[in-house]
Motif scaffolding. Sequence first.
Motif: not given
Length: 166
Positions: A31, A37, A41, A96
Motif C-alpha cells: 500500500r 488499495r 492488492d 488510505e
Amino acid sequence: MAVAEPPFTTAAYPEAAELLTALPRLRGYARVLRRNREDADDLVQDTLERAWSRAAQWRGVGDMRTWLFSIMHNLHVDALRRGRLDTVDLNEHTPEVPVAATQGQILVVRDLDAALAVLPAEQREVLLLTALDGLAYAEIAQTLAIPIGTVMSRLSRGRARLRGLM
C-alpha cells in the motif's frame, strides 16, 4: 464418503504458515509502494502467485519474509520500468492510512505521506522496510539486492531529508 483434501495444506507445505504470517506486512508495504488499495492488492496477489509458483524453492529460503519482500520489490520495480503504474496526486486524494480521529494526528500523517512521496524511491524503500517492517540492514540489503553499506547510506540520507521536509 471421503472428503478430498484441498491442494493447499500446511501439512503438504509447512512453510506455507510462514508465508501466511507475512501477509499483513506485505499488504502494508504494498500500500505504501502503490498508494492505491486496488493496485496494492494486485501487487500482493502477484507476489504470492510468484512465491507459490516457486514453492519447490521454499526449503532453501532462509527467511520467508525477506524472500517475499524481494519478490514484491522486484515486481514493483518491473512495473515501474514498464510504465504500468499510475501516479496519484496527493493534493487530490487523501491517504488510505488508518489514523486516530484527531485533526492534529491526521495532519501529521498527511505531512509524513507527502514528505515520503518527495523522497527518491531508493531512500523511501529503505526507510519503509526499516520503519514499517522492522527489517535489519542485512535483510534489506538482501531484499533489494544491494550492499549493506548502500542500505546504511540511503537510510541516513533518507532520514536527514525526511527531517528537513518535516
